[in-house]
Design an enzyme around this catalytic site. Sequence first.
Site, short mmCIF file in Angstrom:
data_model
loop_
_atom_site.label_atom_id
_atom_site.label_comp_id
_atom_site.label_asym_id
_atom_site.label_seq_id
_atom_site.Cartn_x
_atom_site.Cartn_y
_atom_site.Cartn_z
N PHE A 60 -32.34 71.59 47.83
CA PHE A 60 -32.99 70.17 48.29
C PHE A 60 -34.27 70.33 48.55
O PHE A 60 -35.10 69.39 48.37
CB PHE A 60 -32.19 69.67 49.31
CG PHE A 60 -32.76 69.77 50.81
CD1 PHE A 60 -32.63 71.13 51.50
CD2 PHE A 60 -33.49 68.75 51.20
CE1 PHE A 60 -33.27 71.19 52.53
CE2 PHE A 60 -33.99 68.87 52.59
CZ PHE A 60 -33.94 70.16 53.17
N LYS A 61 -35.01 71.58 48.65
CA LYS A 61 -36.27 71.55 48.79
C LYS A 61 -37.38 71.22 47.82
O LYS A 61 -38.19 70.76 48.04
CB LYS A 61 -36.56 73.13 49.09
CG LYS A 61 -36.17 73.79 50.43
CD LYS A 61 -36.33 73.18 51.83
CE LYS A 61 -35.91 74.04 52.81
NZ LYS A 61 -34.83 74.24 53.05
N ASP A 62 -36.43 71.15 46.63
CA ASP A 62 -37.42 70.68 45.31
C ASP A 62 -37.61 69.27 45.35
O ASP A 62 -38.63 68.82 44.86
CB ASP A 62 -36.45 70.87 44.02
CG ASP A 62 -36.10 72.38 43.59
OD1 ASP A 62 -37.32 72.96 44.08
OD2 ASP A 62 -35.31 72.77 43.07
#
Length: 492
Positions: free
Chosen positions: A112-114
Amino acid sequence: MIYRSTRSQGQEVTTAQAIVQGLAPDGGLFVPKEFPAPFSAAALKEIFALPYQDMAKKILALFLTDYSAEQLAEIVKGAYGQQWDDDRIAPLTDKKAGNYYLELFHGPTLAFKDVALQCLPRLMKTALENSDEHRGIVILTATSGDTGTAAMRGFQSLAKTRVIVFYPYQGVAPIQLKQMLSENSDNTVAVAVEGNFDQAQTRVKQIFNDPDMNSLLADHDLTFSSANSMNVGRLLPQVVYYFAAYKQLLDHEAIAFGDPVNFSVPTGNFGDILAGHYAQKLGLPVGRLICASNKNNVLTDFFKTGKYDKKRDFYVTNSPSMDILVSSNLERLLFDLCQNPDTVKSLMERLNTKGEYQLPEDMQKKLSGFWADYATPEEIEGEIKRVYEESGYVIDPHTAVASLAAKRFKEEDDKPTVVLSTASPYKFPETVYHAISGQTVKEKGLPALKELTDLAGPAPKAMEAFLGHSSQEIVIPADNMANEVKRQLDLD
Ligand SMILES: *Cc1c(COP(=O)(O)O)cnc(C)c1O
């Protein structure tokens, strides 16, 4: 919009400065000086009719008032384009084993860091163009695994930026390590630190605020910034997917407009769940925010007792991106609860010197929008197995923490619950394979990935990018981080 520090009066900056600087000079975090007013019901309905990208533009525009509409459109288009393998960006599953899963891992590095790190470099680039900052930017980041690759990917080849990522030696999963070492852009590097994530993060903050380092950088026409969720430019894009989840529940006719929805969030640095709190402040009908921790359960105790106590054993677990005892973004919540920088400053000082603090009673009372629980490594594997057996759906160990907390909370409150699914299970094949099959993989890393794909079907295509050449690991003692920064930037 004006941003201010959580720790003192007077430290006020524009949005662009907040994003370029990352951390406030007094060690505090930047927060909006005046939080935007909540959306009206009519405005919410309009938002729920929009595709992800348009939703992002509307929400970001509230906080990024010094970016033009054209600039925001350009940033959002670049951040949420073809590099995602699902055009909903954050697709919501049907109900599986009792909950809905918001899949936040369809971007280039499968975590989810993207969502934030495809956006932040573009926000930063535009901020530089809009300001009179001509210096090169040095991004220093501590990572518990996923931020590293996502930051390296997000900033790859971006002019006038250098990225130095510090991760705990032997403290990240084998595929996460492989991913970081396979990023081979000229302007990015990952360095292993002998220590845990908290030690790396503390040192990064120290280097950031060290006057000598800052003047040395200035002499070379450089300045520091951060890609950690301490950077407000990383936090804001995350607010959007809470709205996207709600929209999809409406589209599936799982809820009616206005119905409250619970969100269960696998939490480490408290960035993801804070974005949910911000979404709620903007008027999204949120029931409870479930703060789910792994065995490093300092936040579980905090929400139950109002006491934050980091003086405890640190565990390396099977959900490494949550192996954290000092959750930086909690500081933003504290500020929100008291609106008083002196109070925040003294709590943070107590944390620093005594390793703990107790919230005043009036602040503690305001935590009622949250519920907290934690899962041990064995419980995590049990939850992966339960969800697989009940629904055929494969979740990653971090998601499993939130999934289990959601299941437990259901006993108190059976509102529809969205579990934030923060990583692809294929990033953690050793744990997932063991959980589902009861067998241990023969060899960690890529061979384990093969075993999991044989069991559970093919890995996402984006994984292929990480299967090629990887560079040699650089390992340094934690005390050498400042010197390593100088070495990487040729400043000695
Ligand atoms: C970073 C991360 C988390 C924790 O998110 P925070 O914003 O730090 O609370 C959870 N799961 C995964 C897979 C992560 O990469």
